[in-house]
Design a protein around this motif. Structure first.
Motif, PDB file in Angstrom:
ATOM      1  N   THR A 586      -2.953  -8.982  -3.855  1.00 12.30           N
ATOM      2  CA  THR A 586      -3.943  -9.248  -2.803  1.00 12.30           C
ATOM      3  C   THR A 586      -4.586 -10.609  -3.009  1.00 12.30           C
ATOM      4  O   THR A 586      -4.796 -11.365  -2.049  1.00 12.30           O
ATOM      5  N   GLU A 587      -4.894 -10.962  -4.269  1.00 13.04           N
ATOM      6  CA  GLU A 587      -5.480 -12.273  -4.560  1.00 13.04           C
ATOM      7  C   GLU A 587      -4.485 -13.399  -4.285  1.00 13.04           C
ATOM      8  O   GLU A 587      -4.861 -14.455  -3.776  1.00 13.04           O
ATOM      9  N   GLU A 588      -3.212 -13.169  -4.610  1.00  9.82           N
ATOM     10  CA  GLU A 588      -2.196 -14.213  -4.456  1.00  9.82           C
ATOM     11  C   GLU A 588      -1.753 -14.401  -3.005  1.00  9.82           C
ATOM     12  O   GLU A 588      -1.568 -15.523  -2.545  1.00  9.82           O
ATOM     13  N   ALA A 589      -1.540 -13.285  -2.288  1.00 10.57           N
ATOM     14  CA  ALA A 589      -0.880 -13.369  -0.976  1.00 10.57           C
ATOM     15  C   ALA A 589      -1.691 -12.812   0.176  1.00 10.57           C
ATOM     16  O   ALA A 589      -1.289 -12.968   1.327  1.00 10.57           O
ATOM     17  N   GLY A 590      -2.817 -12.160  -0.105  1.00 12.33           N
ATOM     18  CA  GLY A 590      -3.621 -11.599   0.963  1.00 12.33           C
ATOM     19  C   GLY A 590      -3.436 -10.105   1.091  1.00 12.33           C
ATOM     20  O   GLY A 590      -2.757  -9.461   0.289  1.00 12.33           O
ATOM     21  N   ALA A 591      -4.030  -9.553   2.136  1.00 14.00           N
ATOM     22  CA  ALA A 591      -3.993  -8.110   2.371  1.00 14.00           C
ATOM     23  C   ALA A 591      -2.789  -7.737   3.234  1.00 14.00           C
ATOM     24  O   ALA A 591      -2.138  -8.585   3.833  1.00 14.00           O
ATOM     25  N   LEU A 592      -2.503  -6.435   3.277  1.00 18.06           N
ATOM     26  CA  LEU A 592      -1.385  -5.923   4.076  1.00 18.06           C
ATOM     27  C   LEU A 592      -1.910  -5.445   5.429  1.00 18.06           C
ATOM     28  O   LEU A 592      -2.910  -4.723   5.505  1.00 18.06           O
ATOM     29  N   TYR A 593      -1.218  -5.857   6.498  1.00 14.63           N
ATOM     30  CA  TYR A 593      -1.590  -5.454   7.852  1.00 14.63           C
ATOM     31  C   TYR A 593      -0.387  -4.820   8.543  1.00 14.63           C
ATOM     32  O   TYR A 593       0.761  -5.212   8.316  1.00 14.63           O
TER      33      TYR A 593
END
Length: 672
Positions: A586-593
């Motif tokens: 999550t820190e590296e690539a963001g959240a999942l949508y």
């Protein structure tokens, strides 16, 4: 022209007295990605072979493109319009031929004109990213590459319908996701119809429509959303202590309860989120609740619920294990997942916890393990530790080095470098001693199928030198632990897969090992059987303090582990708990949508062109990993898509794919 590609009415397939498919009814529409979901023995392969015209059936009606498939002549009439990819890695390929030679062979076999074949071959090679390996022999390909080549050979004559029998079984998550993306793109661009089977319940959401199958019957049919609506309820995830006591209380009240590391996950049927929270809190009164979250159910939860409704209780071949119902389970567990079993604790001969001051702090230690085969480094400088009572997951793609690392730790292979200790014994100098202290359950070989349940247990007891009284005591314990009462004189070959795997586990535990190695232990087992199996493992770790090292291709099973090590190209590239790995991604690539849209697959290309690298099709939905949800919504609006974007909890598959894809990209840059 009819919109129906495949239609079955009352389809029945028998093998002697065994009815493999019982009265199957379904319709597959043109241009549809249709799934047959179920464990081994559900009847998927039998039906698919009949659709392809290579297997006769006993009753009912089956039509493909309007042609009744009731004779060899009628089957021949439609074979040019379909492609079949049988179950098994590379089963329709030739090992000594290169990638390109295999494709050319199938093009000639299917009488594809030379110019058409050349053009189609180049396009499919680019799409599957096999073009850089066209001269490599098939037998030297990874599992994922074999399956992509098999798909290319199935598509080379441009069929209208493809029948793919468990194309992703035994394939690592990155190759699996790649395979599904290619298939979705072909269906969106060419209007291809695909009938695909899988035993992975987490793949079910990728289909337009599907049938959930069990023991030759269809439990439910429809879109993923249709099937989710068949068993309404709420998933509750909570951390409570003492964990074993909390598990026991929840298990007494709810049918579906799983331990996922430090978290307990349960399905509360017919309840909204508020009601579910209240019910769980009431069940855990007296326990300390550290966290409590609610989520929507997954398709596997619905499958288990529907199967329970169908039988009126848990399936007969997957009885609820007795371990957590025993009085001993109400005591404090000997294991704390943050610190492991106390270094001075061990199991006494009667199964109770005893004290031994020189018991090692770690059940498994690997320090700089290295294994070379000539110039090839299969394992390079691998280090990790497993505490007593800890469930440790070793993940990685095919060829990552997992099996080689295990063989070194168990004394089967000598290391080229590094050190390792298992159950206090040095792997270099104590090979035979290690074998007496560990249990090993191999996917390939664990049981003698022509022996009965009791004969298998007695054989393993003899191999480990147990006395007659010890053997009889352990035999009774295994029968009880594995739920094998009434099956004692059954041949292992006749047992349902779930029972067979629990018998194999019992044989691996017959000599009370301190450490247990499990190599893909639940492959082919239905969800009820997998959950029963993992409930036993939970009891063994928390109550009995057994350390476990598990390899698995089911990413949902990685959630059961207390700690994970991810291997890539022979090295450990991530080493943390499942929750910590998710936080790092999550820190590296963001959240999942999740993007829900009618033509979801057609949105993959514009999203990737806009810079969203992590986009995966899931039937009528897409999963996108991003730091920029506002930009995502903007791109979808420009594409004219009436889409709904919602946050989604990250799964271990997302973590695995992100990490490995990142490493593969770095390797490509270095070699460029």
């Amino acid at each position: 022209m009819s919109e129906i590609a495949i239609a079955a009415e009352g389809f029945v397939k028998r093998y002697t007295r065994h009815e493999a498919v019982r009265g199957l009814d379904l319709q597959v529409r043109r241009g549809e990605l249709y799934g047959l979901i179920g464990p081994d023995g559900a009847g998927k392969s039998s039906f698919m072979k009949a659709v392809a015209g290579v297997l006769a059936y006993e009753a009912g009606r089956l039509t493909v493109f309007g042609h009744s498939i009731d004779s060899e002549r009628s089957a021949e009439a439609i074979k040019g319009r379909l492609g079949l990819m049988p179950q098994g890695l590379g089963q329709n390929l030739y090992g000594d031929l290169s990638i390109e030679e295999n494709i050319d062979f199938f093009a000639r076999l299917r009488l594809v004109p030379r110019d058409e074949a050349a053009e189609r071959k180049e396009r499919l090679l680019r799409m599957t990213r096999l073009d850089a390996f066209r001269d490599r022999p098939m037998k030297k390909l990874s599992g994922g590459m074999k399956q992509k080549l098999g798909l290319v050979c199935t598509l080379i004559h441009a069929p209208e319908l493809i029948v793919l029998d468990e194309p992703t079984t035994g394939v690592d998550p990155v190759s699996r996701r790649d395979f599904w993306s290619i298939l979705a793109e072909l269906i969106a661009e060419q209007g291809l119809t695909a009938l695909v089977s899988t035993a992975y319940m987490d793949e079910a959401s990728r289909f337009s429509r599907m049938s959930l199958m069990h023991e030759g019957r269809v439990l439910a049919e429809g879109t993923p959303d249709d099937i989710l609506g068949r068993a309404p309820g709420t998933i509750v995830e909570c951390e409570a202590s003492p964990q074993v006591e909390a598990m026991k209380r929840l298990g007494a009240r709810f049918e579906q309860v799983e331990a996922m590391g430090t978290t307990l996950r349960l399905f509360v049927p017919e309840s909204d989120e508020a009601s579910a929270r209240s019910e769980v809190k009431a069940a855990l009164e007296g326990c300390e609740i550290n966290s409590l979250e609610t989520h929507e159910p997954e398709l596997e939860d619905v499958f288990v619920a529907l199967l329970g409704k169908e039988t009126g209780e848990a399936s007969a071949d997957t009885p609820r294990p007795q371990a957590l119902d025993a009085e001993s389970a109400s005591s404090e567990p000997v294991h704390s997942t943050s610190e492991g079993v106390d270094s001075q604790q061990r199991l006494a001969e009667d199964g109770s916890v005893a004290t031994e001051r020189d018991q090692p702090a770690y059940a498994i230690e690997a320090q700089g393990l290295t294994k070379r085969f000539g110039d090839f480094v299969a394992v390079g400088d691998v280090s990790f530790r497993v505490r007593p009572g800890e469930i440790f997951g070793l993940l990685g793609a095919n060829g990552a080095g997992k099996t080689t690392a295990i063989k070194m730790l168990t004394g089967i292979l000598p290391p080229s470098g590094g050190e390792g200790r298992v159950a206090g014994a040095d792997m270099r100098r104590a090979g035979s001693l290690i074998k007496t202290r560990i249990g090993y359950m191999s996917q390939a070989f664990s049981l003698y199928l022509d022996l009965t349940v009791v004969e298998n247990i007695r054989l393993y007891a003899g191999l480990y030198g147990l006395s007659r009284s010890e053997r009889d005591q352990r035999l009774a314990w295994i029968i009880d632990m594995a739920g094998l009462h009434g099956h004692e004189t059954d041949l292992a070959a006749t047992l349902p897969m779930g029972l067979r795997q629990r018998l194999a586990l019992g044989c691996a535990l017959v000599h009370r090992p301190r450490v247990l190695f499990l190599d893909e232990p639940t492959s082919g087992v239905d969800p009820l059987g997998r959950r029963a199996f993992w409930e036993i493992l939970f009891r063994l770790s928390r109550v009995d303090g057994v350390a476990m090292l598990v390899t698995t291709h089911y990413m949902s099973e990685a959630e059961h582990c207390d700690h994970l090590a991810l291997m890539f190209a022979g090295k450990v590239v991530a080493d943390a708990s499942p929750a910590e790995m998710k936080r790092q991604v999550t820190e590296e690539a963001g959240a999942l949508y999740e993007v829900a849209a009618d033509q979801a697959a057609s949105l993959v290309r514009p999203l990737r062109e806009a810079g969203f690298a992590s986009v995966s099709p899931y039937g009528r939905k897409l999963h996108v990993l991003t730091r920029e949800p506002e930009k995502l919504a903007e791109v979808l609006k420009k594409a004219g898509a009436a889409a709904r974007v919602t946050p989604r909890a990250m799964a271990m598959e997302d973590v695995f794919v992100h990490k490995v894809s990142q490493l593969e990209a770095e390797n490509r840059k270095e070699s460029a």
